[in-house]
Design an enzyme around this catalytic site. Structure first.
Site, mmCIF file in Angstrom:
data_model
loop_
_atom_site.group_PDB
_atom_site.id
_atom_site.type_symbol
_atom_site.label_atom_id
_atom_site.label_comp_id
_atom_site.label_asym_id
_atom_site.label_seq_id
_atom_site.Cartn_x
_atom_site.Cartn_y
_atom_site.Cartn_z
ATOM 1 N N TYR A 51 0.820 -1.214 0.000
ATOM 2 C CA TYR A 51 0.000 0.000 0.000
ATOM 3 C C TYR A 51 0.854 1.265 0.000
ATOM 4 O O TYR A 51 0.487 2.277 -0.606
ATOM 5 C CB TYR A 51 -0.999 -0.004 1.168
ATOM 6 N N ARG A 53 1.752 1.871 -3.542
ATOM 7 C CA ARG A 53 0.610 2.429 -4.287
ATOM 8 C C ARG A 53 0.388 3.889 -3.914
ATOM 9 O O ARG A 53 0.081 4.717 -4.761
ATOM 10 C CB ARG A 53 -0.663 1.635 -3.978
ATOM 11 N N CYS A 57 -11.131 -1.532 18.297
ATOM 12 C CA CYS A 57 -11.318 -0.417 19.239
ATOM 13 C C CYS A 57 -12.255 0.669 18.719
ATOM 14 O O CYS A 57 -13.118 1.119 19.443
ATOM 15 C CB CYS A 57 -9.979 0.126 19.738
ATOM 16 N N HIS A 68 -15.008 2.378 -1.674
ATOM 17 C CA HIS A 68 -13.926 1.429 -1.364
ATOM 18 C C HIS A 68 -12.872 2.060 -0.465
ATOM 19 O O HIS A 68 -11.801 1.490 -0.282
ATOM 20 C CB HIS A 68 -13.288 0.903 -2.659
ATOM 21 N N SER A 83 -14.925 -1.208 -15.021
ATOM 22 C CA SER A 83 -15.160 -2.435 -15.784
ATOM 23 C C SER A 83 -16.415 -3.168 -15.314
ATOM 24 O O SER A 83 -16.780 -4.180 -15.889
ATOM 25 C CB SER A 83 -13.953 -3.362 -15.646
ATOM 26 N N GLN A 103 -15.297 4.392 -6.810
ATOM 27 C CA GLN A 103 -14.634 3.183 -6.303
ATOM 28 C C GLN A 103 -13.160 3.450 -6.051
ATOM 29 O O GLN A 103 -12.448 2.585 -5.575
ATOM 30 C CB GLN A 103 -14.754 2.069 -7.355
ATOM 31 N N CYS A 124 -5.342 2.664 20.755
ATOM 32 C CA CYS A 124 -5.058 1.427 21.505
ATOM 33 C C CYS A 124 -3.690 0.828 21.203
ATOM 34 O O CYS A 124 -3.286 -0.134 21.848
ATOM 35 C CB CYS A 124 -6.159 0.388 21.246
#
Ligand code: OAD
Length: 274
Positions: free
Chosen positions: A72, A75, A139, A127, A213, A107, A172
């Site tokens: 991630y 990205r 939490c 998303h 798509s 999205q 937390c």
């Protein structure tokens, strides 16, 4: 563009009916962000070790959070390096033109619609948004920006100790996770505006579908509901896809082309008042 299509769009704009825009990864392609299912797509290329269907799951995050974060953070480096394009800007101008009659359902997790100027209140990110994190534990569902100290990754590289310390829930201390919907998770209202997105197309006069798509469930449902209510469906995409046939069956249009070219033309038609 066919003058009949422009006239139909102009007539819609002159009515009182709402516009719903439904966008997918294709709208950000001209900003340089790969789509999911194209040849260089995220779901096609994956990560070095795992297939994307494995990577984008809560199960994978629970067993290997560092691998998921590495992916991630790469990205995110691509998304932060990208700029909104002419299609994003046209959608902002549509919001300005239609005001309360406008809603955007996206999205995309890249945040480019908001960076371009669409307002959070009228933008449902179904998303999520990878610029944000939340607790991976039970939490709370509080959503907050990815801490600025976390280093974005230009290539597949390990997390630093400082990254590990920063990627923690601030309440937390459990792992923080990207605020995105994963394959083994379900849509809900609180985090992803599921109910609101299902309700939105019921009153729409036009559903403008851009760069998707139609591979996921909620967008297809939105298209079916809008078509069933008699909305004008317009599908913008270089390639035919399930929305193209849906639009044509509903007396709408498939407009073959890139979003950055087609959307400014549609905007012009919407602006003309006769
Ligand atoms: P896809 O990668 O499945 O589809 C991208 C679409 O954009 C394709 O139909 C392309 O033809 C089209 N496209 C490419 N370039 C374009 C351009 N310049 N202008 C307009 N269209 C263009 O991406 P999505 O449909 O967004 O979900 O994928 C939907 C969801 O599947 C994603 O949000 C993601 C993925 O699994 C989650 O991560 C939950």
């Amino acid at each position: 563009m066919d003058p009949n299509i422009l006239a139909t769009v102009r007539d819609f704009a002159a009515s009182e009916a709402p516009l719903v825009v439904l966008s997918g990864a294709g709208i950000s392609a001209e900003s340089g962000i790969p789509t999911f299912r194209g040849p260089e797509g995220y779901w096609t290329v994956g990560s070095r070790h795992y297939r994307p269907e494995e990577m984008a799951t809560l199960g994978m995050f629970r067993s290997n959070p560092e691998e998921v974060w590495r992916w991630y953070l790469r990205r995110l480096a691509v998304c932060r390096g990208a700029e909104p394009n002419a299609a994003h800007r046209a959608v902002v101008d549509m919001e300005r033109l239609f005001g309360d009659r406008f809603l955007l359902i996206t999205q995309n997790v890249d945040g480019l619609h908001l960076r371009a100027g669409n307002t959070p209140g009228r933008t449902y990110q179904i998303h999520g948004n990878i610029n944000f994190v939340r607790c991976a534990g039970p939490c709370s569902n509080d959503i907050y920006p990815l801490p600025a100290s976390v280093e974005l990754k230009e290539k597949d590289e390990p997390l630093s100790d400082a990254d590990r310390a920063a990627l923690r829930c601030r309440a937390c201390g459990a792992w923080a996770r990207p605020h995105v919907l994963w394959f083994d998770e379900s849509y809900d209202e609180e985090l992803y505006r599921f109910n609101s997105s299902i309700e939105a197309p019921a009153g729409a006069g036009m559903l403008l579908i851009v760069g998707t798509s139609g591979a996921t469930n909620l967008p297809m449902q939105i298209g079916s509901i809008a078509a069933g209510q008699g909305a004008l469906l317009v599908d913008v995409n270089p390639d035919r896809n399930p929305f193209s046939a849906m639009a044509e069956r509903a007396n709408g249009f498939f407009l073959a082309g890139a979003a950055g070219t087609v959307l400014p033309s549609l905007l012009e038609a919407m602006r003309r008042d006769g």
